[in-house]
Scaffold this motif. Structure first.
Motif, PDB file in Angstrom:
ATOM      1  N   THR A  31       0.820  -1.208   0.000  1.00 53.27           N
ATOM      2  CA  THR A  31       0.000   0.000   0.000  1.00 53.27           C
ATOM      3  C   THR A  31       0.855   1.261   0.000  1.00 53.27           C
ATOM      4  OG1 THR A  31      -1.747  -1.170   1.204  1.00 53.27           O
ATOM      5  CG2 THR A  31      -1.847   1.223   1.176  1.00 53.27           C
ATOM      6  N   LEU A  32       1.876   1.289   0.840  1.00 55.26           N
ATOM      7  CA  LEU A  32       2.738   2.461   0.914  1.00 55.26           C
ATOM      8  C   LEU A  32       3.539   2.655  -0.371  1.00 55.26           C
ATOM      9  CD1 LEU A  32       4.111   2.273   4.585  1.00 55.26           C
ATOM     10  CD2 LEU A  32       2.257   3.692   3.690  1.00 55.26           C
ATOM     11  N   ASN A  33       4.009   1.569  -0.957  1.00 56.52           N
ATOM     12  CA  ASN A  33       4.763   1.680  -2.210  1.00 56.52           C
ATOM     13  C   ASN A  33       3.880   2.226  -3.336  1.00 56.52           C
ATOM     14  OD1 ASN A  33       7.212   0.793  -1.220  1.00 56.52           O
ATOM     15  ND2 ASN A  33       6.865  -1.347  -1.760  1.00 56.52           N
ATOM     16  N   LYS A  34       2.655   1.746  -3.418  1.00 55.04           N
ATOM     17  CA  LYS A  34       1.732   2.237  -4.448  1.00 55.04           C
ATOM     18  C   LYS A  34       1.406   3.708  -4.228  1.00 55.04           C
ATOM     19  CE  LYS A  34      -0.583  -2.099  -5.693  1.00 55.04           C
ATOM     20  NZ  LYS A  34      -1.880  -2.832  -5.736  1.00 55.04           N
ATOM     21  N   ALA A  35       1.184   4.085  -2.966  1.00 56.54           N
ATOM     22  CA  ALA A  35       0.890   5.485  -2.662  1.00 56.54           C
ATOM     23  C   ALA A  35       2.087   6.366  -2.995  1.00 56.54           C
ATOM     24  CB  ALA A  35       0.512   5.629  -1.185  1.00 56.54           C
ATOM     25  N   LEU A  36       3.285   5.885  -2.721  1.00 52.50           N
ATOM     26  CA  LEU A  36       4.493   6.650  -3.012  1.00 52.50           C
ATOM     27  C   LEU A  36       4.651   6.878  -4.512  1.00 52.50           C
ATOM     28  CD1 LEU A  36       6.984   7.926  -1.640  1.00 52.50           C
ATOM     29  CD2 LEU A  36       8.171   5.754  -1.999  1.00 52.50           C
ATOM     30  N   ASP A  37       4.288   5.885  -5.298  1.00 50.60           N
ATOM     31  CA  ASP A  37       4.387   6.012  -6.756  1.00 50.60           C
ATOM     32  C   ASP A  37       3.391   7.039  -7.306  1.00 50.60           C
ATOM     33  OD1 ASP A  37       6.386   4.131  -6.854  1.00 50.60           O
ATOM     34  OD2 ASP A  37       5.033   2.456  -7.249  1.00 50.60           O
ATOM     35  N   ARG A  38       2.306   7.257  -6.579  1.00 53.18           N
ATOM     36  CA  ARG A  38       1.243   8.153  -7.066  1.00 53.18           C
ATOM     37  C   ARG A  38       1.493   9.614  -6.731  1.00 53.18           C
ATOM     38  NH1 ARG A  38      -3.785   5.971  -4.150  1.00 53.18           N
ATOM     39  NH2 ARG A  38      -4.557   8.030  -4.817  1.00 53.18           N
ATOM     40  N   THR A  39       2.445   9.904  -5.851  1.00 49.63           N
ATOM     41  CA  THR A  39       2.636  11.269  -5.377  1.00 49.63           C
ATOM     42  C   THR A  39       3.971  11.836  -5.844  1.00 49.63           C
ATOM     43  OG1 THR A  39       2.814  12.641  -3.382  1.00 49.63           O
ATOM     44  CG2 THR A  39       3.621  10.409  -3.224  1.00 49.63           C
ATOM     45  N   THR A  40       4.018  13.158  -5.953  1.00 57.79           N
ATOM     46  CA  THR A  40       5.262  13.817  -6.343  1.00 57.79           C
ATOM     47  C   THR A  40       6.035  14.327  -5.136  1.00 57.79           C
ATOM     48  OG1 THR A  40       4.093  15.929  -6.611  1.00 57.79           O
ATOM     49  CG2 THR A  40       4.321  14.524  -8.561  1.00 57.79           C
ATOM     50  N   GLY A  41       5.343  14.567  -4.019  1.00 59.19           N
ATOM     51  CA  GLY A  41       6.000  15.128  -2.843  1.00 59.19           C
ATOM     52  C   GLY A  41       6.380  14.106  -1.793  1.00 59.19           C
ATOM     53  N   GLY A  42       5.562  13.077  -1.615  1.00 59.63           N
ATOM     54  CA  GLY A  42       5.834  12.071  -0.606  1.00 59.63           C
ATOM     55  C   GLY A  42       4.590  11.711   0.181  1.00 59.63           C
ATOM     56  N   ARG A  67      13.271   4.170  -0.053  1.00 57.36           N
ATOM     57  CA  ARG A  67      12.810   4.220  -1.446  1.00 57.36           C
ATOM     58  C   ARG A  67      12.359   5.628  -1.820  1.00 57.36           C
ATOM     59  NH1 ARG A  67       7.716   2.876  -3.862  1.00 57.36           N
ATOM     60  NH2 ARG A  67       7.972   2.138  -6.011  1.00 57.36           N
ATOM     61  N   ALA A  68      11.716   6.316  -0.881  1.00 55.54           N
ATOM     62  CA  ALA A  68      11.273   7.687  -1.129  1.00 55.54           C
ATOM     63  C   ALA A  68      12.461   8.615  -1.332  1.00 55.54           C
ATOM     64  CB  ALA A  68      10.399   8.166   0.026  1.00 55.54           C
ATOM     65  N   ARG A  69      13.482   8.463  -0.517  1.00 56.81           N
ATOM     66  CA  ARG A  69      14.666   9.318  -0.623  1.00 56.81           C
ATOM     67  C   ARG A  69      15.336   9.165  -1.987  1.00 56.81           C
ATOM     68  NH1 ARG A  69      18.917   8.158   3.300  1.00 56.81           N
ATOM     69  NH2 ARG A  69      19.810  10.076   2.466  1.00 56.81           N
ATOM     70  N   LEU A  70      15.371   7.959  -2.503  1.00 60.96           N
ATOM     71  CA  LEU A  70      16.007   7.718  -3.793  1.00 60.96           C
ATOM     72  C   LEU A  70      15.279   8.448  -4.927  1.00 60.96           C
ATOM     73  CD1 LEU A  70      16.862   3.906  -3.514  1.00 60.96           C
ATOM     74  CD2 LEU A  70      18.429   5.850  -3.316  1.00 60.96           C
ATOM     75  N   SER A  71      13.988   8.709  -4.723  1.00 57.23           N
ATOM     76  CA  SER A  71      13.210   9.406  -5.746  1.00 57.23           C
ATOM     77  C   SER A  71      12.968  10.871  -5.384  1.00 57.23           C
ATOM     78  CB  SER A  71      11.869   8.689  -5.960  1.00 57.23           C
ATOM     79  OG  SER A  71      11.129   8.611  -4.753  1.00 57.23           O
ATOM     80  N   THR A  93      14.991   6.047  15.865  1.00 59.01           N
ATOM     81  CA  THR A  93      14.627   6.313  14.472  1.00 59.01           C
ATOM     82  C   THR A  93      13.566   7.395  14.334  1.00 59.01           C
ATOM     83  OG1 THR A  93      13.012   4.492  14.574  1.00 59.01           O
ATOM     84  CG2 THR A  93      15.191   3.977  13.684  1.00 59.01           C
ATOM     85  N   LEU A  94      13.110   7.952  15.443  1.00 58.01           N
ATOM     86  CA  LEU A  94      12.079   8.985  15.375  1.00 58.01           C
ATOM     87  C   LEU A  94      12.501  10.186  14.532  1.00 58.01           C
ATOM     88  CD1 LEU A  94       9.257   9.879  16.274  1.00 58.01           C
ATOM     89  CD2 LEU A  94      10.303  10.867  18.315  1.00 58.01           C
ATOM     90  N   PRO A  95      13.749  10.683  14.671  1.00 58.18           N
ATOM     91  CA  PRO A  95      14.141  11.844  13.849  1.00 58.18           C
ATOM     92  C   PRO A  95      14.091  11.573  12.352  1.00 58.18           C
ATOM     93  CG  PRO A  95      15.663  11.557  15.687  1.00 58.18           C
ATOM     94  CD  PRO A  95      14.804  10.341  15.648  1.00 58.18           C
ATOM     95  N   LEU A  96      14.206  10.334  11.951  1.00 54.77           N
ATOM     96  CA  LEU A  96      14.184  10.015  10.525  1.00 54.77           C
ATOM     97  C   LEU A  96      12.814  10.269   9.902  1.00 54.77           C
ATOM     98  CD1 LEU A  96      16.183   6.649  10.497  1.00 54.77           C
ATOM     99  CD2 LEU A  96      17.033   8.961  10.097  1.00 54.77           C
ATOM    100  N   PHE A  97      11.773  10.292  10.736  1.00 53.01           N
ATOM    101  CA  PHE A  97      10.419  10.468  10.218  1.00 53.01           C
ATOM    102  C   PHE A  97       9.785  11.784  10.649  1.00 53.01           C
ATOM    103  CE2 PHE A  97      11.117   5.907  10.405  1.00 53.01           C
ATOM    104  CZ  PHE A  97      10.691   5.500   9.157  1.00 53.01           C
ATOM    105  N   THR A  98      10.496  12.607  11.397  1.00 51.77           N
ATOM    106  CA  THR A  98       9.892  13.837  11.915  1.00 51.77           C
ATOM    107  C   THR A  98      10.576  15.090  11.419  1.00 51.77           C
ATOM    108  OG1 THR A  98      11.240  13.617  13.916  1.00 51.77           O
ATOM    109  CG2 THR A  98       8.997  12.763  13.998  1.00 51.77           C
ATOM    110  N   GLU A  99      11.525  14.985  10.510  1.00 55.16           N
ATOM    111  CA  GLU A  99      12.137  16.170   9.950  1.00 55.16           C
ATOM    112  C   GLU A  99      11.973  16.159   8.438  1.00 55.16           C
ATOM    113  OE1 GLU A  99      16.694  15.657   9.421  1.00 55.16           O
ATOM    114  OE2 GLU A  99      16.209  14.928  11.412  1.00 55.16           O
ATOM    115  N   ASP A 100      11.785  17.322   7.893  1.00 58.08           N
ATOM    116  CA  ASP A 100      11.532  17.472   6.473  1.00 58.08           C
ATOM    117  C   ASP A 100      12.531  18.480   5.900  1.00 58.08           C
ATOM    118  OD1 ASP A 100      10.622  17.720   3.932  1.00 58.08           O
ATOM    119  OD2 ASP A 100       8.563  18.271   4.454  1.00 58.08           O
TER     120      ASP A 100
END
Length: 237
Positions: A31-42, A67-71, A93-100
């Motif tokens: 589900t997440l991979n398909k959603a990632l493919d559909r979006t330009t921002g993330g 995978r998102a970072r690579l794109s 690993t919290l900082p990996l998902f809370t900073e943009d």
């Protein structure tokens, strides 16, 4: 587990609820991979409705994030439950998902109105200093949309590498507890978390200490041994 995907500007908002474990991981990953493919921002993940989250689910989140970072896309958290917050905090690993990095005005945590809980472990920090930005700070026009700095990428990669290393030892320690005390995967996870909290020791350090006893000669250090035994009795019931 249920997943809902909604549009959120150039991103997709993914709301997940239920239990994240080995049984639900394949569907979550797909589900997440398909959603990632559909979006330009993330993707913006709302995990406030997640009741249980284990290391295998963390593996899925880290894999999708990589995978998102690579794109050139971002995976960020908009809300978390206590179970998710605890896992991300204990594994650093919290900082990996809370900073943009793409948005310098974005804070280094879930949105202000997000449903979150404070970290459950006092020995772990919620975010690194690089992840903290001052609310309302002004940025020079020439750097406002600059990509992440080299130092930030080095720090981020080091955090990701450490997360991969610690997750392996945690999963092995859970397997030892399951085999030794006939625990379920969830019970084994709760035993490690309880021992970690009561001894003020990081989760991966508890796991490492347990793995060192596999040679049959190295005992668990005190008072970890007592707290681990108590945790087994509590959660096995």
């Amino acid at each position: 587990m249920t997943v809902r995907v909604d549009a959120a500007g150039d991103r997709l908002a993914v709301t997940v609820s239920g239990e994240l474990d080995l049984d639900s991981d394949p569907f979550l990953q797909q589900t997440l991979n398909k959603a990632l493919d559909r979006t330009t921002g993330g993707l913006e993940l709302d995990l406030a409705g997640v009741d249980f989250c284990d290391c295998s689910a963390l593996n899925v989140l880290l894999d999708v994030r990589d995978r998102a970072r690579l794109s050139g896309k971002q995976i960020t958290l908009s809300a978390t439950s206590r179970a998710v917050q605890r896992l991300l905090t204990l594994t650093n690993t919290l900082p990996l998902f809370t900073e943009d990095p793409a948005d310098p005005n974005r804070s280094a945590g879930p949105a202000p109105n997000a449903t979150t809980t404070p970290p459950a472990h006092p020995a772990d920090e919620r975010a690194t200093p690089d992840a903290i930005t001052t609310h309302g700070a002004r940025h020079h026009p020439s750097t406002a949309h600059a990509g992440p700095s080299r130092d930030r990428l080095v720090t981020e990669n080091a955090q990701l590498h450490r997360a991969m290393e610690t997750r392996t030892s945690i999963d092995l320690a859970r397997g030892m507890l399951m085999a030794s005390f006939h625990l379920t995967p969830e019970q084994a996870w709760q035993v490690l978390v309880t021992a970690s909290q009561h001894t003020n020791t990081k989760l991966h350090q508890v796991a490492d200490a347990l793995l060192h006893t596999a040679d049959g000669h190295t005992p668990l250090p005190e008072p970890l041994a007592d707290h681990l035994a108590t945790a087994v009795q509590i959660h096995r019931k």
